[in-house]
Enzyme design. Structure first.
Site, PDB file in Angstrom:
ATOM      1  N   ASP A  24       0.824  -1.217   0.000  1.00  0.00           N
ATOM      2  CA  ASP A  24       0.000   0.000   0.000  1.00  0.00           C
ATOM      3  C   ASP A  24       0.856   1.265   0.000  1.00  0.00           C
ATOM      4  OD1 ASP A  24      -2.569   1.240   0.028  1.00  0.00           O
ATOM      5  OD2 ASP A  24      -2.360   1.651   2.166  1.00  0.00           O
ATOM      6  N   SER A  70      -6.193  12.131  -0.114  1.00  0.00           N
ATOM      7  CA  SER A  70      -6.027  10.821  -0.733  1.00  0.00           C
ATOM      8  C   SER A  70      -6.336   9.715   0.256  1.00  0.00           C
ATOM      9  CB  SER A  70      -4.596  10.659  -1.271  1.00  0.00           C
ATOM     10  OG  SER A  70      -3.663  10.727  -0.227  1.00  0.00           O
ATOM     11  N   GLN A  75      -4.870  -1.082  -7.478  1.00  0.00           N
ATOM     12  CA  GLN A  75      -5.584  -0.295  -6.481  1.00  0.00           C
ATOM     13  C   GLN A  75      -6.260   0.899  -7.122  1.00  0.00           C
ATOM     14  OE1 GLN A  75      -3.868   2.614  -3.253  1.00  0.00           O
ATOM     15  NE2 GLN A  75      -3.896   0.572  -2.319  1.00  0.00           N
TER      16      GLN A  75
END
Length: 286
Positions: free
Chosen positions: A203, A225, A277
Site C-alpha cells: 500500500d 487521498s 488499487q
C-alpha cells in the site's frame, strides 16, 4: 532497526479471541487513521490462521471506513470454501461495531504448469541509489507533520526511489514509478510472514503514482487521498527482507479517483507479485 522489525512482527501476530475471531492493534505514532497496508496485512494473517497446507495466491479488499489507531481491530473470518484445490476466506475488519475493511482471499495447493512473466524494467539497482536518508531530508523539508513523524522514527520498511522529482517539483511527470523496497532487518523463514509483510508494503507509494501526471503527490496538502480498494496476487516465492523492485503505473485518473497497477520483482528480475488499487485523489477545498 531490529526493534522496528520486532514491532512489525508483533503487529502481524494477531491475538486469537474465539473460533475464527482475532484481535489486532495499531502502533501509537500519532496518526489520525490506521495505515491501509496494516489492515491488509493483518486481514491476511487472520485468514491464514484458518488455512492449513496452502498459501494465498490472491486477495481482494475494500476500504469502507478510516481505521481508528486508538482502539483494537477485530478480524472475523468466514470459511467460505474448502475445496480439493482451492480454499476461500472472507475477513471483516471491525471497529466500533462497523466494518472498516473487508478482504476476500483465495488459497491453492501447489501445482506446476505454464510459466511466463513480464521482464523487469531496466532501472538502477538499490546499491546504485541514495540511501533513505536522502528521502528523509526531502520529507523533512516538504511533508505534513504526521508524515515527517513517521519518516523520522525507526521504521520496519526501507525504500529507495529511482527518481525523487515528484518530491521536489509540481512538474507533470509520466504516470510511472520505480522503487526498491524491503524490510529493514531479517524476517523469520516463514512464507506466511513474508506474504503478510509484502501485503503491508504494497500500500506504500502505490496511489501516489496516479498523481504524477497532475504535478502532485500524496504528501501535498492540496490533495486528499485514501485507498478505496486493493488487490494482490502472489506468483512466486520471495523474501520481503531482500530488495524488491516495486514498479507501478497509473493507466487512468477520473472522477476524483486514481487507478494504479504494481509489480514486484526480485533483484534477479523474477516477477513475484502484482497489485492493483483504486484510490481517492480529491482536490482539497480551502
Amino acid at each position: 532497526m531490529r526493534a522496528a522489525i520486532e514491532e512489525l512482527l508483533t503487529l502481524l501476530d494477531l491475538e486469537p479471541l474465539e473460533h475464527n475471531l482475532f484481535r489486532g492493534r495499531s502502533p501509537q505514532i500519532g496518526w489520525q487513521r490506521v495505515f491501509g497496508g496494516q489492515v491488509i496485512g493483518q486481514s491476511l494473517v487472520a485468514a491464514n490462521r484458518t488455512v492449513e497446507g496452502r498459501y494465498c495466491h490472491s486477495l481482494h479488499g475494500y476500504f469502507m471506513r478510516p481505521g481508528d489507531p486508538a482502539v483494537p481491530i477485530i478480524y472475523q473470518v468466514q470459511r467460505l470454501r474448502d475445496g480439493r484445490s482451492f480454499t476461500t476466506r472472507l475477513v471483516n475488519a471491525i471497529q466500533h461495531g462497523e466494518a472498516i475493511f473487508t478482504l476476500l482471499a483465495s488459497y491453492q495447493v501447489e501445482e506446476t504448469g505454464y510459466e511466463y512473466a513480464f521482464e523487469m524494467p531496466d532501472v538502477p539497482g538499490p546499491d546504485e541509489l541514495p540511501a533513505e536518508e536522502e528521502l528523509r531530508k526531502l520529507v523533512d523539508e516538504r511533508a505534513p507533520e504526521e508524515i515527517k513523524r513517521y519518516f523520522n522514527r525507526p521504521r520496519p520498511i526501507e525504500m529507495r526511489p529511482t527518481d525523487f522529482r515528484h518530491y521536489l517539483t509540481h512538474d507533470k511527470l509520466p504516470p510511472e514509478q520505480y522503487l526498491w523496497i524491503r524490510a529493514t532487518d531479517q524476517l523469520p523463514d516463514d512464507v506466511l510472514i513474508h506474504q503478510a509483510a509484502l501485503a503491508y508494503m504494497s500500500d506504500m507509494t502505490l496511489l501516489d503514482t496516479s498523481l504524477f501526471p497532475h504535478g502532485q503527490s500524496v504528501l501535498s496538502d492540496e490533495v486528499m487521498s485514501a485507498s478505496l480498494d486493493h488487490a494482490m496476487w502472489f506468483h512466486r516465492p520471495f523474501r520481503a527482507d531482500d530488495w524488491l523492485l516495486y514498479a507501478t503505473d497509473a493507466p487512468s485518473t477520473s472522477g476524483a479517483r486514481g487507478f494504479t497497477r504494481g509489480f514486484f520483482f526480485t533483484r534477479d528480475g523474477t516477477l513475484v507479485a502484482s497489485t492493483a488499487q483504486e484510490g481517492l485523489i480529491r482536490r482539497r477545498t480551502r
